[in-house]
Motif scaffolding. Structure first.
Motif, PDB file in Angstrom:
ATOM      1  N   CYS A   1       1.696  -2.735  -5.439  1.00 32.59           N
ATOM      2  CA  CYS A   1       2.399  -1.589  -4.865  1.00 32.59           C
ATOM      3  C   CYS A   1       3.657  -1.355  -5.710  1.00 32.59           C
ATOM      4  O   CYS A   1       4.438  -2.275  -5.925  1.00 32.59           O
TER       5      CYS A   1
ATOM      6  N   CYS B   1      -0.600   1.050   1.220  1.00 36.07           N
ATOM      7  CA  CYS B   1      -0.142  -0.315   1.003  1.00 36.07           C
ATOM      8  C   CYS B   1      -0.033  -0.992   2.365  1.00 36.07           C
ATOM      9  O   CYS B   1       0.629  -0.459   3.253  1.00 36.07           O
TER      10      CYS B   1
ATOM     11  N   GLU C   1       1.597  -3.486   3.206  1.00 37.51           N
ATOM     12  CA  GLU C   1       2.921  -4.061   3.420  1.00 37.51           C
ATOM     13  C   GLU C   1       3.943  -2.986   3.834  1.00 37.51           C
ATOM     14  O   GLU C   1       4.603  -3.109   4.850  1.00 37.51           O
ATOM     15  N   CYS C   2       4.077  -1.942   3.010  1.00 39.71           N
ATOM     16  CA  CYS C   2       5.116  -0.951   3.276  1.00 39.71           C
ATOM     17  C   CYS C   2       4.582   0.386   3.768  1.00 39.71           C
ATOM     18  O   CYS C   2       5.349   1.231   4.229  1.00 39.71           O
TER      19      CYS C   2
ATOM     20  N   CYS D   1       7.009  -1.914  -3.096  1.00 36.80           N
ATOM     21  CA  CYS D   1       7.415  -3.215  -2.554  1.00 36.80           C
ATOM     22  C   CYS D   1       6.871  -4.387  -3.379  1.00 36.80           C
ATOM     23  O   CYS D   1       7.126  -5.538  -3.045  1.00 36.80           O
TER      24      CYS D   1
HETATM   25 ZN   LIG Z   1       4.050  -1.438  -0.664  1.00 33.44          ZN
END
Ligand SMILES: [Zn+2]
Length: 137
Positions: free
Chosen positions: A124, A104, A106-107, A127
């Motif tokens: 995801c 992912c 983002e996280c 998140c």
């Molecule tokens: Zn994520």
């Protein structure tokens, strides 16, 4: 006859350490090294192999059970660390036909996605970030 031998062996092993995980793991290592030695002419390899063999059985017949247990515990801790590293890699190899793994953006967690060729949008689970995934092969 066989019973007498059994009793003698049991008397001999009384108070001795016996086989443990470290011993069980060293047996295949010994055989692999022995086979390697047949094909590769490595200097001092036969001496090392003999020393390794003596060490293996020295541990099994040792009366210092506490020291042998500590060695085994160290080995098990090491083995656990190796397993922790190798298992995810193994999992990916086993899943190669059904799944693809993507991080992912983002996280950073790794997602296991079904193996469908093309560009897909995925969520995801951690998140809830939505992102595009390209799966070519
Ligand atoms: Zn994520």
């Amino acid at each position: 006859m066989l019973d007498k031998m059994k009793v003698k062996l049991m008397d001999f092993m009384q108070g001795r350490y016996g086989a443990d995980h470290l011993y069980l793991a060293s047996v295949p290592v010994y055989f692999i090294l022995a086979i390697v030695q047949i094909f590769a002419d490595i200097p001092f390899m036969s001496v090392l192999l003999m020393a390794f063999f003596v060490w293996m059985f020295y541990r099994v017949f040792s009366k210092n059970i506490e020291a042998r247990r500590a060695e085994n515990a160290k080995f098990l801790a090491f083995y656990g660390r190796v397993k922790k590293r190798v298992n995810p890699v193994w999992q990916r190899v086993r899943d190669v036909r059904k799944y693809r793994y993507r991080k992912c953006p983002e996280c950073g967690i790794t997602l296991r996605l079904p193996m469908k060729r093309g560009t897909h949008t995925t969520n995801c689970p951690k998140c809830k970030h939505r992102f595009e995934v390209k799966i070519r092969v």
